[in-house]
Scaffold this motif. Structure first.
Motif, PDB file in Angstrom:
ATOM      1  N   ILE A   1       0.833  -1.209   0.000  1.00  8.41           N
ATOM      2  CA  ILE A   1       0.000   0.000   0.000  1.00  8.41           C
ATOM      3  C   ILE A   1       0.866   1.256   0.000  1.00  8.41           C
ATOM      4  CG2 ILE A   1      -1.653   1.358   1.353  1.00  8.41           C
ATOM      5  CD1 ILE A   1      -2.812  -1.353   2.356  1.00  8.41           C
ATOM      6  N   ILE A   2       1.841   1.289   0.903  1.00 10.25           N
ATOM      7  CA  ILE A   2       2.746   2.450   0.995  1.00 10.25           C
ATOM      8  C   ILE A   2       3.524   2.626  -0.305  1.00 10.25           C
ATOM      9  CG2 ILE A   2       4.816   3.342   2.141  1.00 10.25           C
ATOM     10  CD1 ILE A   2       3.732   1.989   4.727  1.00 10.25           C
ATOM     11  N   SER A   3       4.046   1.535  -0.846  1.00  9.78           N
ATOM     12  CA  SER A   3       4.846   1.594  -2.078  1.00  9.78           C
ATOM     13  C   SER A   3       4.024   2.092  -3.254  1.00  9.78           C
ATOM     14  CB  SER A   3       5.404   0.205  -2.414  1.00  9.78           C
ATOM     15  OG  SER A   3       6.234  -0.264  -1.393  1.00  9.78           O
ATOM     16  N   LEU A   4       2.819   1.557  -3.412  1.00  6.02           N
ATOM     17  CA  LEU A   4       1.978   1.935  -4.551  1.00  6.02           C
ATOM     18  C   LEU A   4       1.584   3.407  -4.490  1.00  6.02           C
ATOM     19  CD1 LEU A   4      -0.295  -1.242  -4.796  1.00  6.02           C
ATOM     20  CD2 LEU A   4       1.401  -0.495  -6.475  1.00  6.02           C
ATOM     21  N   ILE A   5       1.257   3.893  -3.296  1.00  5.18           N
ATOM     22  CA  ILE A   5       0.920   5.315  -3.141  1.00  5.18           C
ATOM     23  C   ILE A   5       2.133   6.193  -3.471  1.00  5.18           C
ATOM     24  CG2 ILE A   5       0.290   7.121  -1.491  1.00  5.18           C
ATOM     25  CD1 ILE A   5      -1.401   4.972  -0.033  1.00  5.18           C
ATOM     26  N   PHE A   6       3.291   5.815  -2.945  1.00  5.16           N
ATOM     27  CA  PHE A   6       4.534   6.555  -3.191  1.00  5.16           C
ATOM     28  C   PHE A   6       4.877   6.558  -4.685  1.00  5.16           C
ATOM     29  CE2 PHE A   6       9.136   6.932  -3.505  1.00  5.16           C
ATOM     30  CZ  PHE A   6       9.412   7.967  -2.627  1.00  5.16           C
ATOM     31  N   ILE A   7       4.811   5.398  -5.306  1.00  3.26           N
ATOM     32  CA  ILE A   7       5.180   5.248  -6.712  1.00  3.26           C
ATOM     33  C   ILE A   7       4.213   5.981  -7.638  1.00  3.26           C
ATOM     34  CG2 ILE A   7       5.217   3.518  -8.581  1.00  3.26           C
ATOM     35  CD1 ILE A   7       6.491   1.601  -6.490  1.00  3.26           C
ATOM     36  N   SER A   8       2.945   6.048  -7.259  1.00  2.00           N
ATOM     37  CA  SER A   8       1.923   6.667  -8.121  1.00  2.00           C
ATOM     38  C   SER A   8       2.243   8.124  -8.447  1.00  2.00           C
ATOM     39  CB  SER A   8       0.543   6.573  -7.456  1.00  2.00           C
ATOM     40  OG  SER A   8       0.494   7.360  -6.273  1.00  2.00           O
ATOM     41  N   PHE A   9       2.892   8.845  -7.515  1.00  2.00           N
ATOM     42  CA  PHE A   9       3.252  10.241  -7.766  1.00  2.00           C
ATOM     43  C   PHE A   9       4.254  10.359  -8.918  1.00  2.00           C
ATOM     44  CE2 PHE A   9       1.920  10.370  -3.270  1.00  2.00           C
ATOM     45  CZ  PHE A   9       0.969  11.372  -3.349  1.00  2.00           C
ATOM     46  N   PHE A  10       5.170   9.400  -9.011  1.00  2.00           N
ATOM     47  CA  PHE A  10       6.161   9.399 -10.097  1.00  2.00           C
ATOM     48  C   PHE A  10       5.520   8.976 -11.422  1.00  2.00           C
ATOM     49  CE2 PHE A  10       8.653   9.068  -6.259  1.00  2.00           C
ATOM     50  CZ  PHE A  10       9.793   9.812  -6.527  1.00  2.00           C
ATOM     51  N   ILE A  11       4.626   7.984 -11.361  1.00  2.00           N
ATOM     52  CA  ILE A  11       3.980   7.489 -12.583  1.00  2.00           C
ATOM     53  C   ILE A  11       3.116   8.577 -13.214  1.00  2.00           C
ATOM     54  CG2 ILE A  11       2.322   5.819 -13.510  1.00  2.00           C
ATOM     55  CD1 ILE A  11       3.226   3.848 -11.410  1.00  2.00           C
TER      56      ILE A  11
ATOM     57  N   ASN B   1      14.449   3.401  12.196  1.00  2.00           N
ATOM     58  CA  ASN B   1      13.847   2.188  12.759  1.00  2.00           C
ATOM     59  C   ASN B   1      12.890   2.497  13.904  1.00  2.00           C
ATOM     60  OD1 ASN B   1      15.144   0.447  10.999  1.00  2.00           O
ATOM     61  ND2 ASN B   1      16.895   0.130  12.348  1.00  2.00           N
ATOM     62  N   ILE B   2      13.171   3.566  14.654  1.00  2.00           N
ATOM     63  CA  ILE B   2      12.269   3.983  15.735  1.00  2.00           C
ATOM     64  C   ILE B   2      10.931   4.435  15.148  1.00  2.00           C
ATOM     65  CG2 ILE B   2      11.854   5.768  17.477  1.00  2.00           C
ATOM     66  CD1 ILE B   2      14.892   5.635  18.088  1.00  2.00           C
ATOM     67  N   ILE B   3      11.000   5.165  14.037  1.00  2.00           N
ATOM     68  CA  ILE B   3       9.781   5.685  13.400  1.00  2.00           C
ATOM     69  C   ILE B   3       9.036   4.596  12.637  1.00  2.00           C
ATOM     70  CG2 ILE B   3       8.860   7.331  11.716  1.00  2.00           C
ATOM     71  CD1 ILE B   3      11.327   9.093  12.362  1.00  2.00           C
ATOM     72  N   PHE B   4       9.785   3.835  11.803  1.00  2.00           N
ATOM     73  CA  PHE B   4       9.162   2.879  10.888  1.00  2.00           C
ATOM     74  C   PHE B   4       9.296   1.417  11.333  1.00  2.00           C
ATOM     75  CE2 PHE B   4      10.290   6.618   8.313  1.00  2.00           C
ATOM     76  CZ  PHE B   4       9.052   6.920   7.767  1.00  2.00           C
ATOM     77  N   THR B   5       9.777   1.184  12.520  1.00  2.00           N
ATOM     78  CA  THR B   5       9.974  -0.131  13.171  1.00  2.00           C
ATOM     79  C   THR B   5      11.142  -0.932  12.596  1.00  2.00           C
ATOM     80  OG1 THR B   5       8.418  -1.453  11.816  1.00  2.00           O
ATOM     81  CG2 THR B   5       7.509  -0.270  13.730  1.00  2.00           C
ATOM     82  N   ASN B   6      11.310  -0.971  11.263  1.00  3.06           N
ATOM     83  CA  ASN B   6      12.473  -1.610  10.633  1.00  3.06           C
ATOM     84  C   ASN B   6      12.562  -1.180   9.176  1.00  3.06           C
ATOM     85  OD1 ASN B   6      10.991  -3.631   8.894  1.00  3.06           O
ATOM     86  ND2 ASN B   6      10.294  -4.318  10.906  1.00  3.06           N
ATOM     87  N   SER B   7      13.633  -1.583   8.491  1.00  3.23           N
ATOM     88  CA  SER B   7      13.836  -1.138   7.109  1.00  3.23           C
ATOM     89  C   SER B   7      13.219  -2.078   6.074  1.00  3.23           C
ATOM     90  CB  SER B   7      15.331  -0.980   6.818  1.00  3.23           C
ATOM     91  OG  SER B   7      16.022  -2.195   7.031  1.00  3.23           O
ATOM     92  N   LYS B   8      12.685  -3.216   6.542  1.00  4.54           N
ATOM     93  CA  LYS B   8      11.999  -4.137   5.625  1.00  4.54           C
ATOM     94  C   LYS B   8      10.541  -3.693   5.531  1.00  4.54           C
ATOM     95  CE  LYS B   8      10.761  -9.013   5.079  1.00  4.54           C
ATOM     96  NZ  LYS B   8      10.666 -10.319   5.761  1.00  4.54           N
ATOM     97  N   ASN B   9      10.310  -2.624   4.767  1.00  3.24           N
ATOM     98  CA  ASN B   9       8.966  -2.072   4.671  1.00  3.24           C
ATOM     99  C   ASN B   9       8.695  -1.523   3.273  1.00  3.24           C
ATOM    100  OD1 ASN B   9      10.295   0.429   4.557  1.00  3.24           O
ATOM    101  ND2 ASN B   9      10.172   0.691   6.773  1.00  3.24           N
ATOM    102  N   GLY B  10       7.577  -0.790   3.147  1.00  2.00           N
ATOM    103  CA  GLY B  10       7.169  -0.302   1.836  1.00  2.00           C
ATOM    104  C   GLY B  10       8.124   0.667   1.195  1.00  2.00           C
ATOM    105  N   LEU B  11       8.790   1.490   1.994  1.00  2.00           N
ATOM    106  CA  LEU B  11       9.699   2.488   1.427  1.00  2.00           C
ATOM    107  C   LEU B  11      11.015   1.872   0.981  1.00  2.00           C
ATOM    108  CD1 LEU B  11       9.113   5.530   3.813  1.00  2.00           C
ATOM    109  CD2 LEU B  11       8.375   5.293   1.439  1.00  2.00           C
TER     110      LEU B  11
END
Length: 292
Positions: free
Chosen positions: A78-88, A130-140
């Motif tokens: 969900i996060i990735s698709l929303i982020f990517i849509s701005f570039f597309i 990591n404090i904000i997003f819990t870890n780096s294995k995420n949508g961003l």
């Protein structure tokens, strides 16, 4: 990558597909989050370990890394698709690749390559992330680049243009094995999710799969639904299986992991088939009622 490939295939024909896709993902995510969080809260309540810090952490997990660890893929998508849509929308595909790659490199420093920045000032930046997003294995950090690669394969027909895929894949896998061995030896890694070589291995596997001709008739919708239900439900059966084995004091038995895998796999598959059968039966009853 598969998500990106088929998303762009639909997006090129219908720009509203972003909204439709996200709503579908949210429906699945909310339903199964309620199930997993109910189990988790019940367990926490028994040990009186529910506090403000825990609740804040839970909210962050729900948004960024999954209400349960196995569900991480849905909020990441969900996060990735929303982020990517701005570039597309602005047709900025080159910028999308650069940004996605930069985010992935940063993500590796919080994952498999964390040993490089250990005890440096850059580690503080990784820690804040990591404090904000819990870890780096995420949508961003992980989602953007791989969904983008799926989009690029579709947009530029890379799967049709690229040759000697099998040879390239073998070379890439050998490089990946070497990379993992070096990291394990010199950096003593504890997270095994993000490697440089994955940016080559995963696209090549995907491209090879798109070129395989299936000469048997299959119900693709049925298999798609079964795979979805296996994915979202297997965590529940894993929790149940662990609890039963712990109660019977069997966790220390040699080979228990294999037995656990077989139990969770079989119960997840059976559950998925039963759910589909139940939905089909309800649809038939509904149709009969409507006709009547």
């Amino acid at each position: 990558m598969t998500t990106g490939y088929f998303f762009y295939k639909k997006y090129s024909k219908n720009s509203n597909i972003l909204k439709i896709t996200i709503l579908k993902l949210l429906q699945i995510y909310i339903l199964w989050s309620i199930i997993y969080l109910a189990i988790e809260l019940y367990s926490k309540a028994k040990t009186n370990s529910i506090n403000i810090g825990y609740l804040i952490g839970m909210i962050k997990r729900i948004i960024f890394s999954g209400s349960n660890a196995i569900l991480w893929y849905i909020p990441a998508s969900i996060i990735s698709l929303i982020f990517i849509s701005f570039f597309i929308k602005k047709n900025r595909f080159k910028s999308l690749f650069i940004v996605g790659l930069a985010l992935y490199i940063f993500g590796m420093l919080g994952n498999s390559y964390n040993g490089i920045v250990h005890n440096t000032k850059f580690q503080q930046l990784v820690n804040i992330y990591n404090i904000i997003f819990t870890n780096s294995k995420n949508g961003l950090c992980m989602g953007v680049i791989f969904i983008s690669l799926g989009i690029f394969i579709n947009k530029y027909n890379i799967n049709k243009k690229l040759q000697r895929n099998n040879l390239l894949l073998v070379i890439s896998i050998l490089i990946m094995i070497t990379e993992i061995a070096i990291l394990n030896k010199y950096l003593n890694i504890t997270s095994f999710d993000m490697y440089i070589s994955l940016l080559f291995v995963v696209p090549l596997i995907f491209i090879i799969l798109t070129k395989i001709k299936v000469n048997i008739k299959i119900n693709s919708e049925l298999f798609r639904n079964i795979s979805l239900y296996i994915y979202v439900s297997h965590g529940v059966f894993l929790i149940i299986t662990r609890a039963i084995l712990e109660y019977l004091n069997l966790n220390a038995i040699k080979g228990i992991s294999s037995i656990k895998f077989l139990i969770v796999s079989s119960t997840s598959i059976i559950f998925s088939i039963l759910i589909i059968k139940a939905k089909q039966a309800l649809i038939k009853i509904k149709n009969i009622y409507m006709v009547g």
